[in-house]
Design a protein around this motif. Structure first.
Motif, PDB file in Angstrom:
ATOM      1  N   PHE A 186      62.458  71.616  68.145  1.00  0.00           N
ATOM      2  CA  PHE A 186      61.791  70.735  69.113  1.00  0.00           C
ATOM      3  C   PHE A 186      61.009  71.551  70.138  1.00  0.00           C
ATOM      4  CE2 PHE A 186      62.269  68.544  73.268  1.00  0.00           C
ATOM      5  CZ  PHE A 186      61.566  67.390  72.979  1.00  0.00           C
ATOM      6  N   ILE A 187      61.664  72.565  70.710  1.00  0.00           N
ATOM      7  CA  ILE A 187      60.989  73.383  71.717  1.00  0.00           C
ATOM      8  C   ILE A 187      59.772  74.073  71.107  1.00  0.00           C
ATOM      9  CG2 ILE A 187      61.244  75.402  73.216  1.00  0.00           C
ATOM     10  CD1 ILE A 187      64.192  74.652  73.516  1.00  0.00           C
ATOM     11  N   ILE A 221      60.071  70.070  87.182  1.00  0.00           N
ATOM     12  CA  ILE A 221      61.303  69.297  87.154  1.00  0.00           C
ATOM     13  C   ILE A 221      62.092  69.748  85.935  1.00  0.00           C
ATOM     14  CG2 ILE A 221      60.379  67.283  85.893  1.00  0.00           C
ATOM     15  CD1 ILE A 221      62.651  67.023  88.908  1.00  0.00           C
ATOM     16  N   PHE A 249      64.909  69.247  83.520  1.00  0.00           N
ATOM     17  CA  PHE A 249      65.910  68.334  82.967  1.00  0.00           C
ATOM     18  C   PHE A 249      67.066  69.093  82.338  1.00  0.00           C
ATOM     19  CE2 PHE A 249      64.671  63.786  83.005  1.00  0.00           C
ATOM     20  CZ  PHE A 249      63.550  63.912  83.787  1.00  0.00           C
ATOM     21  N   ILE A 309      59.244  67.980  80.894  1.00  0.00           N
ATOM     22  CA  ILE A 309      60.402  67.128  80.631  1.00  0.00           C
ATOM     23  C   ILE A 309      60.892  67.383  79.211  1.00  0.00           C
ATOM     24  CG2 ILE A 309      61.224  64.760  80.450  1.00  0.00           C
ATOM     25  CD1 ILE A 309      59.184  63.966  82.545  1.00  0.00           C
ATOM     26  N   LEU A 310      59.957  67.367  78.270  1.00  0.00           N
ATOM     27  CA  LEU A 310      60.344  67.523  76.868  1.00  0.00           C
ATOM     28  C   LEU A 310      61.007  68.869  76.629  1.00  0.00           C
ATOM     29  CD1 LEU A 310      57.193  66.012  75.125  1.00  0.00           C
ATOM     30  CD2 LEU A 310      59.379  64.915  75.599  1.00  0.00           C
ATOM     31  N   VAL A 311      60.348  69.918  77.099  1.00  0.00           N
ATOM     32  CA  VAL A 311      60.844  71.254  76.796  1.00  0.00           C
ATOM     33  C   VAL A 311      62.183  71.524  77.476  1.00  0.00           C
ATOM     34  CG1 VAL A 311      60.407  73.610  77.515  1.00  0.00           C
ATOM     35  CG2 VAL A 311      58.755  72.446  76.135  1.00  0.00           C
ATOM     36  N   VAL A 346      64.403  69.303  78.268  1.00  0.00           N
ATOM     37  CA  VAL A 346      65.419  68.538  77.539  1.00  0.00           C
ATOM     38  C   VAL A 346      65.815  69.309  76.285  1.00  0.00           C
ATOM     39  CG1 VAL A 346      65.808  66.469  76.150  1.00  0.00           C
ATOM     40  CG2 VAL A 346      64.843  66.259  78.424  1.00  0.00           C
ATOM     41  N   GLY A 347      64.816  69.912  75.625  1.00  0.00           N
ATOM     42  CA  GLY A 347      65.114  70.749  74.465  1.00  0.00           C
ATOM     43  C   GLY A 347      66.060  71.875  74.840  1.00  0.00           C
ATOM     44  N   GLY A 348      65.782  72.506  75.983  1.00  0.00           N
ATOM     45  CA  GLY A 348      66.650  73.580  76.458  1.00  0.00           C
ATOM     46  C   GLY A 348      68.067  73.085  76.696  1.00  0.00           C
ATOM     47  N   LEU A 349      68.169  71.885  77.267  1.00  0.00           N
ATOM     48  CA  LEU A 349      69.479  71.276  77.519  1.00  0.00           C
ATOM     49  C   LEU A 349      70.261  71.124  76.219  1.00  0.00           C
ATOM     50  CD1 LEU A 349      71.276  69.465  79.566  1.00  0.00           C
ATOM     51  CD2 LEU A 349      70.101  67.563  78.521  1.00  0.00           C
TER      52      LEU A 349
END
Lengths: 351, 253, 241, 343
Positions: free
Chosen positions: A332-333, D77, D79, D149-151, D153-156
């Motif tokens: 995804f990243i 921001i 996430f 936000i997307l990236v 969340v990916g890290g999370l």
């Protein structure tokens, strides 16, 4: 010409993509005959529902440029709507219809309220607030166990005609049961709603959404009430998600927080849309199909890989079937960085 | 001649700073008014107040006799205020044609149409193409805006305004940042609009030669206040304008 | 102009997709005020921002004090002795006047002698020393920006329209302060729309048009020639002085 | 020259209503305390609830401060912030479990030593992780909120999964160090010792943060950078370094919050950070994005309200935070103390 109208003039614009989409469509259409077996049908139904769910999410994320973390909440509202209606009104088509419509209406109303609070300030608020609200609702659902069955959820009965006990004879060497009938209800409802979404994103209204995504300041300046359009898009997206939830509940004859409301599901959805390709509804088809197939079959593969590497401590854990989300997260990243237009964008660019 | 747009006592303060100071002015149909003044005189802020991007501290804006001072920018645009921006401000990921089509459909009920196909609204497309022909952008209609040259983006900016077909056109330095051979095209377009006699045009511009050829009237803003208003030749020659532009002699330094 | 403090050679700058500077060649001599003049939108502010490093130069070189700083980052340019006063003043309105001044003295505490000199030039800053800068009037804010530039020894000052939107009386105060800055030995590159101020302060002048320098020379020469002004800037209008 | 120099003071005294509106957020916590007292009626119950509410609020604040500051400074921001909370908890609790003998010894000194070691380890690991996260995940997506936000969340997702890989898939139960168990009685109210400790740590941290912000140059740079980063750079400060420092500090604080929360709950899961993020977001939103003071007030309000409501009307406790957020946003759509950007 007819086909042109059905897909709203939104051609896949890539030969490989067209072939893939056609394969997915035919595969789903003839799933009971092509891939006999309970698990295959299960997978096909799941793919149908997730394509619809992802498409409705893309309307918001890809077309309007708004990130929501409440999409599975709406999905759940539809599912619980059907479940609760069937439980309290008794099994029957009436319950299904009432439950679906009530779920969709509730979802749209909720979406409207959230939009009212957050969209007029800044878009980033929306992401944070939906996350907060969705988790509160998820907690509420598992706490109110007398109504919702809590963490365990509950099973319910659907019309007999759609159940596995209904045997209607053999066709092409396959025993036609109510289960297969149920599959086709799910498939065709998903297909119709999907085509409706495809039409919406290719309508004048859909173009306005894209304009807002590109430059909301200018959209407002040429006379579009940005907040209103974003709000309507949010409501439509929520209502369709709820209907997808209703179909899912109908198929499973069960509702519970894990299958409809969980944050993991929300993350899956995000992955589907981003990896498939944001801002193109076709991306949802590719993404959802890949995701569900991976979820169902890749995990097996990982399981055997983990067994094979059992001697190597860390590697076997990394390959544990339960850790497949790790690899998806990495993918995804990478996809956000290197293929922001997803698989569909990639295929179109390489045309 | 009727007064199409009128501001009275229009004022806005940012903290202690009065950016626009009680500007009262009426704009008539068929007239091209140039708004001039040194940097920081409040010209763009005055535009923002009229088109609604910022809210006035006091005073009113009237369009066709109706107070529009509390309306949102989109509502003002619907009522006939068209605004082009100093820095190009388009929909970069969409095609040239799509940009113009969005401007054309902006004030029509079709924008709310959820279930019809864009491609079926051939009337909209034809109108958009007509506008693109007019600004000579028809050949690049399918290009994404982000790939256009700067000059063509400025032209598209004007095209968007033409497509909106407003009662009042507001141009904020339409030739800013354009090279010498690109600017005349845009100025020709504005001259063409002026030829449609019923249109009211407001133009913020710095090049005096442009103003001399295009403007029917000049108003001068200085430190937020309206300091001169009249025929171009007479205003340009006036002392107050000289002072606004050149500054007072500094006798004590 | 044998050893200028700053030299720009063929500098091109893009802002997003806009090509704003089309090859700027400019020299700023030491210990003098160089006026950067021209109509709105010709690239004066962009030139200053390119020199301080807020916009990167796409092509060309920037030589400051004998060293090529084209690829150097903004903070390092500032530490090398370039002071910048932006058009929007850039004061920190949540911080007090004192805190603004403390920050401006990058290399250590603000020297008392410097502070007193600033107070002498701008008495209101003493009055509002502990007030949030955001509560100052427009003129007082502008005083603070110049005061901030004076908080530390800088070799070169880039000042963008310090008299913009100010009342005539404050314009005089500002001009006096700039003049003092000059007597302290600083080199100044000053963008100014107020031609009277330019005339009173400038030693040299450079006029820009369409992203290029189109004329350089002595300020006095430009000030004396109305036809030249008209040709270069369209500033002087018919009947001008 | 004819005009008199315009050097007169031009600061008008603010009208009373304006001053009240400005002070209002600060008054909300005392008002909530009083209203809570009146509604609960019983002083000892009120005191117990207040202490646990404050403890909870302090811990949420510790987790939220870094997030809001990072947003204010660089408009980023994160996430994935919740992942640092979980990592902090797992690292810290591993230390506590590893030093079980010290932790279970009835010696305050040894117990506190264990906690201190746990906190230091957690903060070191999450700080380091934050540094890596900033370089790998966040740096390429400055200025693009959607991608951020997307990236993140990916890290999370990735960090959470890695916790499972390292510590296994199950939740970990454990006991607090001996001397932090139990309660002290004060005016008839039972006050859990650990909660008192949490309140003290939170307060000390808040005061220390304020001192850093108000009294040190680095604090000034951060405050100025929140308002106008470009100008801070033009003065000669390397804002990028400051930002990375703040990101690391914020991540370390999330780790600290994670350890504290883990000790509070006596159970840790990989998903705990994700759950806490909900509260953290609510706090950051109602405080005003970018405002540390706002986050402090917001955190105390969330903590107190949740405890009061849980006592008064348990069913409502779940949605009390959402209700609070709704109310605040109706009053101030940008949050209580929004940070105004100069640009």
């Amino acid at each position: 010409m007819m086909l042109h109208a059905l897909i709203s003039g939104d051609r896949p614009r890539s030969r490989i993509l067209t072939a893939l989409l056609l394969a997915i469509f035919l595969g789903l259409l003839f799933a009971p005959f092509l891939f006999p077996g309970v698990r295959a049908l299960e997978t096909a139904a799941r793919i149908s529902v997730f394509i619809l769910l992802a498409a409705s999410y893309d309307l918001l994320l890809g077309y309007t440029g708004v990130v929501s973390f409440a999409h599975t909440m709406f999905f759940g509202m539809g599912a619980y709507g059907v479940g609760l209606a069937s439980q309290h009104m008794g099994r029957g088509y009436g319950s299904l219809i009432v439950g679906s419509l009530a779920g969709a209406a509730l979802a749209a109303a909720f979406a409207f309220l959230i939009a009212l609070f957050s969209l007029r300030v800044r878009a980033i608020f929306f992401a944070m607030i939906t996350l907060a609200v969705a988790s509160a609702v998820a907690v509420l659902v598992s706490q109110l166990s007398s109504i919702t069955g809590g963490e365990d959820g509950f099973t319910f009965q659907i019309p007999r005609a759609l159940g596995p006990a209904n045997r209607m004879g053999e066709f092409m060497g396959v025993q036609i049961t109510g289960k297969i009938l149920n599959y086709y209800v799910v498939f065709f409802c998903s297909l119709i709603l999907f085509l409706v979404l495809l039409r919406i994103v290719n309508s004048p209204f859909g173009r306005v959404l894209q304009a807002i995504r590109e430059n909301d300041f200018r959209a407002e300046a040429i006379g579009y009430r940005v907040v209103r359009y974003r709000t309507i898009a949010t409501c439509i997206s929520a209502a369709v998600a709820a209907l997808a939830g209703s179909l899912f509940a109908l198929w499973l004859r069960y509702v519970g927080p894990d299958t409809t409301l969980s944050f993991e599901l929300m993350l899956d959805l995000l992955l589907i849309v981003v990896i498939g390709g944001m801002g193109t509804i076709w991306g949802a088809v590719i993404g959802a199909t890949l995701m569900v197939l991976a979820q169902t079959y890749l995990q097996d593969l990982m399981g055997s890989a983990a067994e094979a590497t059992a001697a190597i401590p860390l590697l076997s854990r990394l390959l544990d079937p339960d850790r497949w989300l790790l690899w998806l997260g990495v993918l995804f990243i990478l996809s956000v960085y290197f293929f922001p237009a997803g698989i569909v964008g990639r295929l179109r660019a390489g045309r | 001649m009727t007064e199409v747009l009128e501001t009275s006592g229009l004022t806005v303060r940012f903290g202690g700073h009065v950016a626009v100071d009680a500007v009262s002015c009426a704009f008539r149909a068929g007239e091209l008014t140039a708004i001039v003044g040194p940097n920081g005189a409040g010209k763009t802020t005055y535009f923002n107040l009229i088109s609604g991007q910022i809210a006035a501290s006091s005073g009113s804006v009237r369009l066709m006799g109706q107070d529009i001072g509390r309306l949102s920018p989109s509502e003002r645009c619907k009522r006939g205020l068209g605004r082009a921006f100093q820095l190009t401000n388009l929909f970069p990921g969409l095609s040239v044609l799509e940009n113009v089509r969005l401007a054309i459909q902006a004030h029509r009920p079709v924008s709310a149409s959820l279930f019809s196909m864009v491609s079926r609204h051939t009337g909209l497309t034809d109108e958009a193409m007509a506008v693109l022909e007019r600004v000579r952008l028809a050949t690049v209609k399918d290009q994404p805006v982000s790939e256009l040259s700067h000059g063509n983006q400025r032209k598209l900016e004007v095209a968007m305004l033409i497509a909106l077909d407003p009662k009042v056109y507001m141009f904020d330095e339409p030739t800013a940042g354009m090279s010498g051979d690109e600017a005349p095209v845009v100025l020709d377009l504005i001259a063409g609009l002026k030829a449609q006699t019923d249109r009211t045009i407001l133009l913020v511009e710095h090049k005096m030669d442009v103003i001399r050829t295009l403007a029917d009237r000049i108003i001068v803003l200085h430190n937020g206040a309206l300091v001169a208003d009249g025929e171009p030749a007479e205003v340009i020659a006036s002392d107050v304008v000289q002072e606004a532009y050149m500054g007072k002699e500094l006798t004590d330094v | 102009m044998s050893d200028p403090i700053l030299r720009l050679q063929g500098v091109h700058t893009d802002i997003a997709q806009y090509h704003i500077l089309h090859g700027v060649d400019l020299e700023v001599p030491r210990a003098a005020v160089t006026m950067l003049l021209g109509r709105n939108g010709v690239g004066k502010t962009t030139t200053l921002r390119t020199i301080i490093g807020h916009w990167p130069a796409r092509a060309g070189t920037i030589i400051y004090d004998g060293a090529d700083i084209t690829g150097v980052k903004t903070p390092d340019r500032a530490r090398a002795g370039i002071g910048y006063v932006p058009e929007d003043m850039g004061i920190f309105s949540d911080l007090t006047v004192e805190e603004n001044m403390t920050l401006a003295a990058v290399s250590g505490p603000l020297e008392p002698t410097r502070r007193d000199r600033i107070f002498a030039a701008f008495p209101p800053l003493r009055t509002f020393w502990t007030s949030p800068a955001g509560t100052l009037s427009g003129g007082q804010k502008q005083m603070l920006t110049i005061a901030r530039a004076m908080a530390e020894e800088r070799k070169l000052y880039l000042i963008d329209e310090p008299t913009k939107g100010l009342a005539p009386a404050i314009v005089s105060t500002m001009a006096a302060a700039l003049r003092e800055l000059k007597t302290m030995g600083a080199s100044i590159l000053l963008v100014e729309q107020n031609f009277a101020v330019a005339k009173a302060l400038g030693d040299h002048a450079a006029v820009m048009d369409d992203g290029r320098i189109v004329w350089t020379g002595e300020m006095a020469e430009l000030a004396a020639d109305a036809a030249l002004q008209d040709r270069l800037m369209g500033l002087s209008m018919e009947g001008g002085r | 020259m004819t005009d008199a120099p315009d050097h007169r003071p031009t600061m008008a005294a603010l009208p009373f209503a304006d001053r009240l509106a400005r002070a209002m957020p600060v008054l909300l916590v005392p008002i909530l305390l009083v209203v809570g007292f009146l509604a609960i009626g019983n002083p000892s119950s009120w005191l117990t609830l207040t202490v646990s509410g404050l403890a909870m609020g302090m811990m949420i604040f510790i987790m939220a401060s870094g997030l809001t500051l990072v947003f204010g400074l660089m408009d980023v921001i994160n996430f994935g912030h919740g992942a640092f909370i979980s990592v902090g908890a797992f690292v810290g609790i591993s230390v506590v479990l590893g030093l079980a003998e010290w932790a279970q010894a009835p010696s305050l000194l040894l117990n506190l030593g264990v906690v201190l070691l746990a906190v230091l380890a957690a903060m070191a690991v999450t700080g380091l992780l934050g540094w890596a996260f900033e370089r790998v995940i966040v740096k390429p997506v400055y200025g693009a909120h959607l991608k951020q936000i997307l990236v993140t969340v990916g890290g999370l997702i990735v960090i959470e999964q890695l916790i499972h890989v390292i510590w296994g898939p199950d939740e970990i139960f454990f006991a607090r160090p001996e001397m932090l168990k139990g309660a002290v009685t004060f005016w008839g109210a039972a006050l859990e010792k650990y909660r008192l400790v949490a309140v003290v740590i939170g307060l000390v941290l808040f005061v220390a943060m304020r001192l850093v912000f108000r009294r040190t140059r680095i604090g000034l740079i951060v405050r100025a950078g929140v308002e106008n980063g470009e100008m801070v750079e033009a003065l000669g400060y390397r804002l990028r370094l400051v930002f990375v420092g703040v990101f690391i500090a914020g991540s370390a604080l999330a780790g600290l919050g994670g350890v504290m929360w883990g000790l509070y709950e006596e159970v840790i899961t990989a998903g705990m950070g994700e759950e806490m993020m909900i509260l953290v977001f609510i706090v950051v939103i109602i405080g005003g994005l970018g405002s540390v003071e706002g986050a402090f007030i917001g955190a105390l309000m969330v903590g107190l309200l949740q405890n009061y409501i849980a006592f008064l009307e348990p069913k409502l406790a779940l949605i009390s935070n959402i209700g609070l957020m709704t109310a605040i946003l109706m009053w101030r759509p940008q949050g209580m103390m929004p940070v105004v950007k100069a640009k």
